[in-house]
Design a protein around this motif. Structure first.
Motif, PDB file in Angstrom:
ATOM      1  N   PHE A  48      27.457 -26.094 -27.225  1.00 10.28           N
ATOM      2  CA  PHE A  48      27.090 -26.113 -28.645  1.00 10.28           C
ATOM      3  C   PHE A  48      28.353 -26.464 -29.404  1.00 10.28           C
ATOM      4  O   PHE A  48      29.293 -25.664 -29.439  1.00 10.28           O
ATOM      5  CB  PHE A  48      26.570 -24.745 -29.092  1.00 10.28           C
ATOM      6  CG  PHE A  48      25.266 -24.359 -28.457  1.00 10.28           C
ATOM      7  CD1 PHE A  48      24.073 -24.929 -28.898  1.00 10.28           C
ATOM      8  CD2 PHE A  48      25.220 -23.439 -27.424  1.00 10.28           C
ATOM      9  CE1 PHE A  48      22.869 -24.585 -28.318  1.00 10.28           C
ATOM     10  CE2 PHE A  48      24.017 -23.093 -26.846  1.00 10.28           C
ATOM     11  CZ  PHE A  48      22.827 -23.665 -27.291  1.00 10.28           C
ATOM     12  N   ASN A  60      31.762 -25.429 -28.017  1.00 14.28           N
ATOM     13  CA  ASN A  60      31.614 -24.224 -27.198  1.00 14.28           C
ATOM     14  C   ASN A  60      30.861 -24.552 -25.906  1.00 14.28           C
ATOM     15  O   ASN A  60      29.664 -24.796 -25.926  1.00 14.28           O
ATOM     16  CB  ASN A  60      30.855 -23.164 -28.015  1.00 14.28           C
ATOM     17  CG  ASN A  60      30.775 -21.831 -27.292  1.00 14.28           C
ATOM     18  OD1 ASN A  60      31.429 -21.638 -26.261  1.00 14.28           O
ATOM     19  ND2 ASN A  60      29.988 -20.923 -27.842  1.00 14.28           N
ATOM     20  N   PRO A 111      29.113 -10.688 -18.450  1.00 17.86           N
ATOM     21  CA  PRO A 111      29.385 -10.024 -19.734  1.00 17.86           C
ATOM     22  C   PRO A 111      28.625 -10.672 -20.894  1.00 17.86           C
ATOM     23  O   PRO A 111      28.069 -11.758 -20.754  1.00 17.86           O
ATOM     24  CB  PRO A 111      30.896 -10.187 -19.912  1.00 17.86           C
ATOM     25  CG  PRO A 111      31.306 -11.270 -18.978  1.00 17.86           C
ATOM     26  CD  PRO A 111      30.300 -11.318 -17.877  1.00 17.86           C
ATOM     27  N   GLY A 155      27.655 -12.871 -23.798  1.00 16.91           N
ATOM     28  CA  GLY A 155      28.100 -14.225 -24.123  1.00 16.91           C
ATOM     29  C   GLY A 155      28.393 -15.085 -22.912  1.00 16.91           C
ATOM     30  O   GLY A 155      28.883 -16.208 -23.041  1.00 16.91           O
ATOM     31  N   GLY A 213      26.379 -16.600 -21.014  1.00 19.07           N
ATOM     32  CA  GLY A 213      25.493 -17.759 -20.926  1.00 19.07           C
ATOM     33  C   GLY A 213      24.190 -17.467 -20.200  1.00 19.07           C
ATOM     34  O   GLY A 213      23.429 -18.386 -19.880  1.00 19.07           O
ATOM     35  N   LYS A 214      23.903 -16.197 -19.969  1.00 22.33           N
ATOM     36  CA  LYS A 214      22.715 -15.809 -19.195  1.00 22.33           C
ATOM     37  C   LYS A 214      21.420 -16.227 -19.900  1.00 22.33           C
ATOM     38  O   LYS A 214      20.563 -16.899 -19.311  1.00 22.33           O
ATOM     39  CB  LYS A 214      22.717 -14.283 -18.940  1.00 22.33           C
ATOM     40  CG  LYS A 214      23.991 -13.783 -18.267  1.00 22.33           C
ATOM     41  CD  LYS A 214      23.978 -12.293 -18.057  1.00 22.33           C
ATOM     42  CE  LYS A 214      23.888 -11.458 -19.317  1.00 22.33           C
ATOM     43  NZ  LYS A 214      25.055 -11.574 -20.222  1.00 22.33           N
ATOM     44  N   SER A 215      21.272 -15.799 -21.155  1.00 20.76           N
ATOM     45  CA  SER A 215      20.053 -16.158 -21.885  1.00 20.76           C
ATOM     46  C   SER A 215      19.980 -17.672 -22.092  1.00 20.76           C
ATOM     47  O   SER A 215      18.897 -18.266 -22.032  1.00 20.76           O
ATOM     48  CB  SER A 215      19.997 -15.442 -23.241  1.00 20.76           C
ATOM     49  OG  SER A 215      19.875 -14.049 -23.068  1.00 20.76           O
ATOM     50  N   TYR A 247      16.520 -25.074 -24.668  1.00 19.98           N
ATOM     51  CA  TYR A 247      17.757 -25.828 -24.830  1.00 19.98           C
ATOM     52  C   TYR A 247      17.752 -27.001 -23.855  1.00 19.98           C
ATOM     53  O   TYR A 247      17.320 -26.864 -22.720  1.00 19.98           O
ATOM     54  CB  TYR A 247      18.985 -24.968 -24.521  1.00 19.98           C
ATOM     55  CG  TYR A 247      19.231 -23.804 -25.446  1.00 19.98           C
ATOM     56  CD1 TYR A 247      18.642 -23.732 -26.705  1.00 19.98           C
ATOM     57  CD2 TYR A 247      20.072 -22.764 -25.067  1.00 19.98           C
ATOM     58  CE1 TYR A 247      18.876 -22.659 -27.552  1.00 19.98           C
ATOM     59  CE2 TYR A 247      20.318 -21.688 -25.899  1.00 19.98           C
ATOM     60  CZ  TYR A 247      19.713 -21.635 -27.148  1.00 19.98           C
ATOM     61  OH  TYR A 247      19.954 -20.579 -27.966  1.00 19.98           O
ATOM     62  N   GLN A 255      14.662 -11.437 -24.543  1.00 21.38           N
ATOM     63  CA  GLN A 255      15.606 -10.327 -24.682  1.00 21.38           C
ATOM     64  C   GLN A 255      15.189  -9.431 -25.835  1.00 21.38           C
ATOM     65  O   GLN A 255      15.292  -8.213 -25.752  1.00 21.38           O
ATOM     66  CB  GLN A 255      17.016 -10.900 -24.917  1.00 21.38           C
ATOM     67  CG  GLN A 255      18.110  -9.866 -24.977  1.00 21.38           C
ATOM     68  CD  GLN A 255      19.497 -10.516 -24.883  1.00 21.38           C
ATOM     69  OE1 GLN A 255      19.621 -11.727 -24.677  1.00 21.38           O
ATOM     70  NE2 GLN A 255      20.526  -9.723 -25.031  1.00 21.38           N
ATOM     71  N   GLU A 274      16.515  -9.114 -19.617  1.00 23.00           N
ATOM     72  CA  GLU A 274      16.836  -7.704 -19.862  1.00 23.00           C
ATOM     73  C   GLU A 274      15.585  -6.824 -19.940  1.00 23.00           C
ATOM     74  O   GLU A 274      15.318  -6.188 -20.962  1.00 23.00           O
ATOM     75  CB  GLU A 274      17.698  -7.579 -21.126  1.00 23.00           C
ATOM     76  CG  GLU A 274      18.971  -8.424 -21.011  1.00 23.00           C
ATOM     77  CD  GLU A 274      20.141  -7.901 -21.860  1.00 23.00           C
ATOM     78  OE1 GLU A 274      20.064  -6.778 -22.356  1.00 23.00           O
ATOM     79  OE2 GLU A 274      21.115  -8.648 -21.991  1.00 23.00           O
ATOM     80  N   HIS A 287      21.843  -5.910 -17.345  1.00 20.67           N
ATOM     81  CA  HIS A 287      23.157  -5.260 -17.369  1.00 20.67           C
ATOM     82  C   HIS A 287      23.145  -3.982 -16.533  1.00 20.67           C
ATOM     83  O   HIS A 287      24.202  -3.468 -16.198  1.00 20.67           O
ATOM     84  CB  HIS A 287      23.549  -4.911 -18.811  1.00 20.67           C
ATOM     85  CG  HIS A 287      23.926  -6.107 -19.633  1.00 20.67           C
ATOM     86  ND1 HIS A 287      25.137  -6.737 -19.513  1.00 20.67           N
ATOM     87  CD2 HIS A 287      23.244  -6.809 -20.569  1.00 20.67           C
ATOM     88  CE1 HIS A 287      25.197  -7.764 -20.354  1.00 20.67           C
ATOM     89  NE2 HIS A 287      24.055  -7.833 -21.002  1.00 20.67           N
TER      90      HIS A 287
HETATM   91  N1  LIG Z   1      21.459 -21.714 -30.329  1.00 20.68           N
HETATM   92  C1  LIG Z   1      22.771 -21.539 -30.177  1.00 20.68           C
HETATM   93  N2  LIG Z   1      23.645 -22.156 -31.004  1.00 20.68           N
HETATM   94  C2  LIG Z   1      24.984 -21.995 -30.859  1.00 20.68           C
HETATM   95  N3  LIG Z   1      25.548 -21.216 -29.920  1.00 20.68           N
HETATM   96  C3  LIG Z   1      24.728 -20.584 -29.070  1.00 20.68           C
HETATM   97  C4  LIG Z   1      23.300 -20.698 -29.152  1.00 20.68           C
HETATM   98  N4  LIG Z   1      22.747 -19.946 -28.173  1.00 20.68           N
HETATM   99  C5  LIG Z   1      23.771 -19.376 -27.505  1.00 20.68           C
HETATM  100  N5  LIG Z   1      24.950 -19.755 -28.042  1.00 20.68           N
HETATM  101  C6  LIG Z   1      26.287 -19.349 -27.579  1.00 20.68           C
HETATM  102  O1  LIG Z   1      26.293 -19.429 -26.167  1.00 20.68           O
HETATM  103  C7  LIG Z   1      27.085 -18.400 -25.625  1.00 20.68           C
HETATM  104  C8  LIG Z   1      26.279 -17.659 -24.574  1.00 20.68           C
HETATM  105  O2  LIG Z   1      25.234 -16.930 -25.219  1.00 20.68           O
HETATM  106  P1  LIG Z   1      24.047 -16.257 -24.425  1.00 20.68           P
HETATM  107  O3  LIG Z   1      23.115 -15.682 -25.438  1.00 20.68           O
HETATM  108  O4  LIG Z   1      23.507 -17.209 -23.440  1.00 20.68           O
HETATM  109  O5  LIG Z   1      24.827 -15.095 -23.663  1.00 20.68           O
HETATM  110  P2  LIG Z   1      24.267 -13.916 -22.773  1.00 20.68           P
HETATM  111  O6  LIG Z   1      24.989 -13.999 -21.473  1.00 20.68           O
HETATM  112  O7  LIG Z   1      22.790 -13.908 -22.743  1.00 20.68           O
HETATM  113  O8  LIG Z   1      24.820 -12.638 -23.568  1.00 20.68           O
HETATM  114  P3  LIG Z   1      24.142 -11.190 -23.840  1.00 20.68           P
HETATM  115  O9  LIG Z   1      24.489 -10.357 -22.629  1.00 20.68           O
HETATM  116  O10 LIG Z   1      24.904 -10.708 -25.054  1.00 20.68           O
HETATM  117  O11 LIG Z   1      22.686 -11.359 -24.079  1.00 20.68           O
HETATM  118  C9  LIG Z   1      27.569 -17.542 -26.776  1.00 20.68           C
HETATM  119  O12 LIG Z   1      28.863 -17.933 -27.096  1.00 20.68           O
HETATM  120  C10 LIG Z   1      26.592 -17.909 -27.879  1.00 20.68           C
HETATM  121  O13 LIG Z   1      27.191 -17.752 -29.128  1.00 20.68           O
END
Ligand SMILES: Nc1ncnc2c1ncn2[C@@H]1O[C@H](COP(=O)(O)OP(=O)(O)OP(=O)(O)O)[C@@H](O)[C@H]1O
Ligand SMILES: [Mg+2]
Length: 265
Positions: A18, A21, A42, A44, A46-48, A58, A94, A186, A219
């Motif tokens: 993104f 990032n 952890p 952020g 990238g799991k979701s 996406y 989630q 989750e 988690h």
């Molecule tokens: N639609 C989006 N636009 C911009 N950045 C995004 C978007 N979706 C996710 N991100 C970014 O992608 C990264 C991973 O986010 P993600 O939600 O996949 O993490 P996660 O592993 O599921 O975390 P959590 O355990 O907190 O749920 C983060 O830095 C988040 O800010």
């Protein structure tokens, strides 16, 4: 895709960003048909986002996602959102995505109707055949609610129900689509120990049917260690390690990040 048979899943070189990032960096792993794979990492990591790639929310910058049946392979990224369910891919979110002012049964029927769209259109015609079909769908939904131990609240509105019950309603809505691949984001977050143990039992029961592969983001290490056949560890978008719970739990960074803190009182 073959009916009533769990499918395998191949994630191959998936990259997602993104802006600047880089959220997923060349992530590859495979999931065996009928198994339970847990994705950990952890906040952020990238799991979701990975689940959102698999379900077409996406679009990745690179990489492939394939589901493998006994007789066919399907390029998941080429499917339209509504085609996913027909190929047996279902998910929970989630954050609960239920309609608060509909009953439990109505929420679950939405899942069933999304999967069987033709039925929904025919049921509006109210012909005897369509009404029979609709009764059959209601039966499947009620049986699924019973299977999850929440049949008694079928006719209550979702809002006001305990969080643990709402989590199961969401699972029911995914299960009534007859999934071959179930993606759970989750599933026990916010549940107490007893509810968590029940959810673990449910996942094992689903595995025992042999009809559905499960990929869970979680988690809760106790749950993961007790139900997962395979664990995939994501760390800032990179696949850190993967393997059985026994293998992954010997990885130094996994011990440091997850198991060390849980080992101390
Ligand atoms: N639609 C989006 N636009 C911009 N950045 C995004 C978007 N979706 C996710 N991100 C970014 O992608 C990264 C991973 O986010 P993600 O939600 O996949 O993490 P996660 O592993 O599921 O975390 P959590 O355990 O907190 O749920 C983060 O830095 C988040 O800010
Ligand atoms: Mg997440």
């Amino acid at each position: 895709m073959d009916a009533m048979t769990a499918v395998g899943l191949d994630i191959d070189g998936v990259c997602l960003s993104f802006g600047g990032n880089r959220v997923l960096k060349d992530v590859s792993f495979s999931v065996g048909a009928g198994s339970i794979t847990a994705i950990i990492g952890p906040n952020g990591a990238g799991k979701s986002s990975l689940l959102n790639v698999i379900t077409g929310v996406y679009t990745p910058d690179a990489g492939d996602v394939t589901i493998r049946g006994r007789s066919a392979e399907v390029d998941v990224l080429a499917l339209k959102p509504y085609e996913l369910l027909r190929h047996g891919v279902a998910r929970t979110f989630q954050n609960l995505e239920l309609v608060a002012h509909m009953t439990v049964l109505e929420n679950v029927l939405v899942g069933r109707h999304l999967r069987f769209r033709a039925a929904q259109i025919r049921s509006m015609l109210r012909t005897p055949g369509a009404m029979r079909e609709e009764r059959a769908h209601r039966r499947v939904c009620l049986d699924t609610l019973d299977f999850l131990g929440i049949g008694d609240v079928a006719h209550q509105e979702v809002h006001g129900l305990p969080y643990g019950v709402q989590k199961r309603v969401e699972l029911a809505r995914a299960l009534v689509t007859d999934p071959r691949l179930l993606l759970l984001d989750e599933p026990v977050a916010g549940l107490n120990d007893e509810e968590t143990a029940e959810m673990a039992d449910t996942m094992r029961l689903i595995r025992d049917t042999g009809t559905c592969t499960q990929v869970i983001i979680e988690h809760d290490m106790k749950l993961i260690m007790s139900v997962a056949d395979q664990i995939v560890v994501l760390d800032f978008g990179t696949l850190l390690t993967q393997g059985t719970p026994a293998q992954v739990s010997t990885h130094p960074e996994v011990i440091e990040a997850y198991l060390g803190s849980q080992a101390s009182p």
